[in-house]
Design a protein around this motif. Structure first.
Motif, mmCIF file in Angstrom:
data_model
loop_
_atom_site.group_PDB
_atom_site.id
_atom_site.type_symbol
_atom_site.label_atom_id
_atom_site.label_comp_id
_atom_site.label_asym_id
_atom_site.label_seq_id
_atom_site.Cartn_x
_atom_site.Cartn_y
_atom_site.Cartn_z
ATOM 1 N N ASP A 1 43.668 -44.552 6.372
ATOM 2 C CA ASP A 1 44.268 -43.595 7.159
ATOM 3 C C ASP A 1 45.484 -42.988 6.454
ATOM 4 O O ASP A 1 45.696 -42.000 6.646
ATOM 5 C CB ASP A 1 45.041 -44.493 8.429
ATOM 6 C CG ASP A 1 44.182 -44.873 9.412
ATOM 7 O OD1 ASP A 1 43.056 -44.167 9.660
ATOM 8 O OD2 ASP A 1 44.371 -46.239 9.931
ATOM 9 N N LEU B 1 43.712 -40.321 4.493
ATOM 10 C CA LEU B 1 43.231 -39.312 5.257
ATOM 11 C C LEU B 1 44.703 -38.429 5.683
ATOM 12 O O LEU B 1 44.690 -37.040 5.545
ATOM 13 C CB LEU B 1 42.903 -39.494 6.772
ATOM 14 C CG LEU B 1 42.608 -38.640 7.761
ATOM 15 C CD1 LEU B 1 41.477 -37.742 7.387
ATOM 16 C CD2 LEU B 1 42.311 -39.356 9.266
ATOM 17 N N HIS C 1 45.136 -36.101 2.531
ATOM 18 C CA HIS C 1 44.264 -35.327 2.428
ATOM 19 C C HIS C 1 44.698 -34.159 3.433
ATOM 20 O O HIS C 1 44.574 -32.903 3.142
ATOM 21 C CB HIS C 1 42.673 -35.607 2.963
ATOM 22 C CG HIS C 1 42.050 -36.338 1.603
ATOM 23 N ND1 HIS C 1 42.577 -37.492 0.949
ATOM 24 C CD2 HIS C 1 41.044 -36.016 0.973
ATOM 25 C CE1 HIS C 1 41.982 -37.718 0.228
ATOM 26 N NE2 HIS C 1 40.785 -36.770 -0.014
ATOM 27 N N ARG C 2 45.002 -34.363 4.766
ATOM 28 C CA ARG C 2 45.397 -33.417 5.647
ATOM 29 C C ARG C 2 46.634 -32.778 5.377
ATOM 30 O O ARG C 2 46.698 -31.308 5.558
ATOM 31 C CB ARG C 2 45.503 -33.857 6.894
ATOM 32 C CG ARG C 2 44.268 -34.460 7.565
ATOM 33 C CD ARG C 2 43.107 -33.694 8.117
ATOM 34 N NE ARG C 2 42.147 -34.192 8.487
ATOM 35 C CZ ARG C 2 41.910 -34.828 9.918
ATOM 36 N NH1 ARG C 2 42.988 -34.813 10.549
ATOM 37 N NH2 ARG C 2 40.710 -35.167 10.122
#
Length: 894
Positions: free
Chosen positions: A561, A564, A567-568
């Motif tokens: 998480d 993620l 990356h976002r």
């Protein structure tokens, strides 16, 4: 002080009472010798000489044995076999035999397992605490829930007693939901419907979840209201508290459920369970009656009543009596009320446990104790008295039997650590001549002395198995013939088939041809991750991508998480820069950090998981804040890298193939397979940078990783990790015009997090100039100046080394720069390896065969170990040879 001091004191007290009552007292009868040892002089010798300083030594004969076993399990197995021998050869009844354990809690599970296998009736003489009963656990957890703010742990402890009228499948479903979304006590007590699942979590039926939740919370909320609103509510009397608890039990139908348990246990002949349930309800009623009697009309809040009854539950025990007469008695040393016994097996005679451990801690001194005794005020035993009591218990253990005594101990504990036998065993051995310790470690079972079906199965499996006796011996052939006879026997046929199935077991997984045809059509969808998973272990691929097995979700910020989140946010930042027609090279650092913080705030606000995670606690907020600081350092490093070369970030999170929620795409990337099948590759590239070179576009790929990671040549060659090469092939074959490039320069892993490094005071100045975000991967060496135009010797930003003659191929064996021919060979081999792996996938191969490379294996992190049950004694690893860059390049050119 004599070891029989407590007995002597009891005798003196009784005599004093008789005299005070002025009753006639008969003359004591003194027995000159122990009559029960008349048939066994060796045991009589123990009774007389055990604690003598210089005892006379006699012959032990066959009446006394000292045995060591590999562990507790082997020890109990030996005892079970010996009990059957005594019953068969010496005509003992089971009731003539007892097993005395130094640590009954440790041994009772082994006793139950082996004695049941050998068909030995037994009774474990051990009291059971009242708080171990399911009804007590249910009442305690229910009260903990209503007084402790309805925590999920208390509620599910309450539900899993199986006394609540909610199906276990519904309990599991509710628990999965609570774990996935971090349900708190506030959510349980609130009246709003639960709707925490976002649009992506469609696998949760929230209508059903809320229905189950109401069924669960209804009785608990009612209990809370009757008790005065929980721990902080108004006080109630003991009688009222008892009335509310029993009304709660009636509401749930607990009495009827316990009654059904008694009926089921009676039908099964489990009279110990019948006795337990019958005693339990009587003791439960007694506790609440005593509570009302002692406290009367005194009012206290629920939390105080819970503490009192919890203490009562923990201190009260259920005592059991043997259900039948003819059975082996299994008990601890302290419970010395053994019947007349012919044989005793004393197990666990270790220095640590036999007779009993002595611990001491007291606020009273010996003088204090002496003063209390002189005032006729009795206290618990002193340290000296406890030490003497140890000798008394050893005496009891060694003298219970009248004909046969076997003392045993394990050589290792449950953790595998070696143990030392008790000094009392040394004392026992010193009483006799030629009494030697026997060892049953690795003892072979004689086929002619098999006592039970379980023992026969152990013999056949152990000797005919993979690690059994050699195939060439006549003994093995005889056992194989015995197995054939067992299989054909009318009564033992089932046992024989089970043994044969165990011997033939190879933990092999195969797919039927018809299923293969149904699973794989003409179009095969895959990715770099999927191909790598198959290369690592075909069964892991099958479990993940064909069966679709998943772990249940938990509400916590896992490393995945965090990745993620990185990356976002980085993706959103680049899109923001592109929309403002800015880039990393031209923007100022302060402005860049301002944009990054704005992007993080927007993402946190829009993402339901992160926003919900953030609001739960200050600790969660710290995790998100720390991740934001990591990103600030990372984007400053990206800005520095971009300014060093000609490449500029063009697009992020750009996909190829069919990728869910993909906005920018390179188009399809496909490779032809045999039988006119087509392999379609899919994936998402974290960042694609473009440089304008001679009127054309030159592309380079970046893949963000949490930690520093290099290009593994061994992993690449065996197909375990071809991610960078596949990404380059996808970029080179892009069909979308706006992302089409003339050439691909290379691909790199770039770390987002950098661990602090150790240094000396002298190296601080030099360390300040180091760059921790160096990108590592492979690239076509001729483009090195496009990446780092100021590179000299070791590039600061990428893994290549510039030699004196201006070539980027220094230290060629461990750097990322590739000569043009080698670069093209890598890409050609990648396509060849993809085809090879894809064709193995569509062939239906799903065998359990994980790789083993330099001690590493996918099993270490695999979440399917409980499904595949890989066992190195049954299965084999796919052993891979470690290869370097030069070796791989040589192999792929052949």
């Amino acid at each position: 002080m004599s070891i029989f001091g407590p007995t002597e004191q009891t005798y003196a007290d009784l005599v004093e009472i008789v005299r005070e009552c002025k009753l006639p007292l008969a003359e004591p009868v003194t027995l000159g010798e122990a009559v029960r040892f008349s048939g066994c002089t060796a045991l009589g010798h123990i009774e007389r000489e055990l604690f003598e300083l210089e005892p006379e030594k006699v012959d032990a004969g066959e009446s006394i044995r000292i045995v060591s076993a590999a562990n507790g399990r082997a020890e109990v197995k030996f005892v079970a076999r010996e009990i059957l021998r005594l019953v068969k050869e010496r005509n003992y009844r089971y009731r003539d035999i007892a097993v005395i354990a130094s640590d009954i809690d440790y041994y009772q599970h082994y006793v139950k397992a082996h004695f049941e296998d050998y068909g030995i009736p037994f009774f474990i003489d051990k009291r059971r605490a009242l708080d171990q009963h399911p009804v007590v656990a249910m009442v305690s957890s229910a009260l903990q829930a209503v007084t402790g703010g309805f925590s999920c742990s208390d509620i599910f402890a309450y539900l899993k007693t199986d006394l609540v009228p909610v199906e276990r499948c519904d309990v599991d479903l509710l628990e999965n939901y609570c774990l996935a979304f971090g349900i708190t006590g506030r959510d349980w007590m609130g009246g709003q419907e639960w709707c925490f699942a976002g649009e992506d979590e469609k696998h949760f039926d929230e209508g059903r979840i809320n229905e189950i939740r109401r069924k669960v919370s209804g009785p608990l909320l009612g209990l809370r209201d009757k008790l005065g609103g929980g721990d902080g509510g108004k006080g109630i009397s003991a009688a009222k508290f008892a009335e509310i608890i029993f009304d709660f039990l009636e509401t749930l139908g607990v009495r009827e459920r316990v009654g059904s348990w008694i009926e089921e246990a009676t039908e099964k002949g489990d009279y110990a369970a019948v006795d337990e349930h019958q005693q339990f309800y009587e003791r439960l009623v007694d506790i609440f009656d005593e509570l009302a009697e002692v406290f009367g009309e005194k009012e206290m809040v629920c939390g105080d009543w819970l503490a009192i009854i919890s203490s009562a539950f923990s201190q009260m025990e259920l005592a059991f009596i043997p259900a039948t007469l003819d059975q082996v008695l299994v008990g601890s040393i302290e419970r010395s009320r053994h019947p007349d016994l012919k044989a005793v097996f004393l197990i666990g005679a270790t220095q640590r446990q036999f007779p009993v451990p002595v611990s001491w801690g007291s606020i009273l001194t010996e003088a204090d104790r002496a003063a209390c005794e002189s005032a006729d005020f009795g206290l618990a035993a002193s340290c000296a008295e406890r030490l003497i009591e140890r000798q008394y218990l050893a005496y009891i253990a060694f003298t219970r039997a009248s004909e046969f005594l076997c003392v045993s101990y394990p050589l290792a504990d449950e953790k595998g650590s070696s143990v030392v036998r008790s000094q009392f065993v040394d004392n026992l051995q010193g009483l006799f001549e030629e009494l030697r310790e026997e060892s049953v470690s690795g003892e072979q079972i004689d086929a002619g002395k098999v006592n039970s079906e379980a023992e026969l199965a152990d013999l056949l499996c152990g000797e005919l198995g993979k690690d059994g006796i050699s195939a060439e011996t006549s003994e093995r052939k005889q056992l194989a013939e015995l197995l054939d006879d067992v299989v054909s026997d009318e009564e033992l046929g089932g046992l024989g088939l089970a043994v044969r199935s165990a011997l033939d077991y190879d933990n092999r997984a195969e797919l039927d041809g018809a299923i293969v045809k149904e699973l794989f059509g003409r179009e095969i969808r895959s990715s770099a991750t999927r191909l790598g998973t198959f290369a690592a272990c075909p069964y892991q691929y099958f479990a993940t991508y064909i069966l679709g097995l998943e772990e249940r979700e938990e509400f916590k910020f896992e490393p995945l998480d965090v990745g993620l989140f990185y990356h976002r946010v980085l993706d959103g930042l680049l899109k923001w820069l592109n929309s403002d027609e800015k880039d990393f090279a031209s923007i100022g650092e302060d402005e860049l950090l301002g944009l990054l913080r704005g992007q993080m705030g927007e993402f946190i606000q829009k993402d339901p998981f992160v926003s919900n995670f953030l609001r739960h606690s200050a600790h969660n907020a710290f995790i998100i804040h720390a991740a934001g600081e990591v990103l600030e350092d990372c984007v400053k490093a990206i800005r520095e890298m971009v300014r060093a070369g000609e490449f500029r970030p063009e697009v992020s999170e750009v996909s190829f193939g069919q990728v869910k929620d993909a906005k920018e795409t390179l188009g399809e990337y496909r490779v032809g397979l045999a039988d006119k099948r087509v392999l379609y590759l899919g994936g998402k590239i974290d960042r694609l940078d473009i440089a304008e070179v001679d009127g054309g576009k030159l592309g380079i790929v970046f893949d963000y990783k949490r930690r520093t990671r290099g290009f593994g040549w061994s992993q690449f060659y065996y197909g375990l990790d071809m991610q960078l090469a596949i990404y380059m092939l996808a970029v080179r074959s892009a069909s979308e015009r706006q992302y089409k490039v003339n050439k691909v320069a290379g691909a790199f892993f770039m770390p987002v997090e950098v661990s602090p490094t150790k240094t000396t005071l002298e190296g601080l100045a030099e360390g300040a100039e180091s760059f921790g975000y160096k990108a590592r991967g492979i690239f076509k060496g001729e483009f090195w100046e496009r990446l780092d135009k100021g590179a000299s010797k070791d590039s600061r930003f990428y893994n290549f080394y510039v030699t004196k003659d201006g070539q980027p191929y220094g230290s060629y064996g461990n750097r990322g720069a590739l000569r043009p021919g080698d670069f093209e060979a890598v890409l050609r081999f990648t396509e060849k390896k993809m085809v090879e792996l894809a064709e193995e996938i569509v062939s239906g191969r799903i065998d359990v065969r994980p790789y083993r490379l330099i001690g590493e294996s996918p099993c270490r992190w695999c979440k399917y170990k409980s499904v595949c049950r890989f066992d190195w004694q049954v299965n084999e690893y796919n052993f891979l040879e470690s290869l370097g860059k030069a070796e791989v390049l040589e192999k792929i050119k052949d």
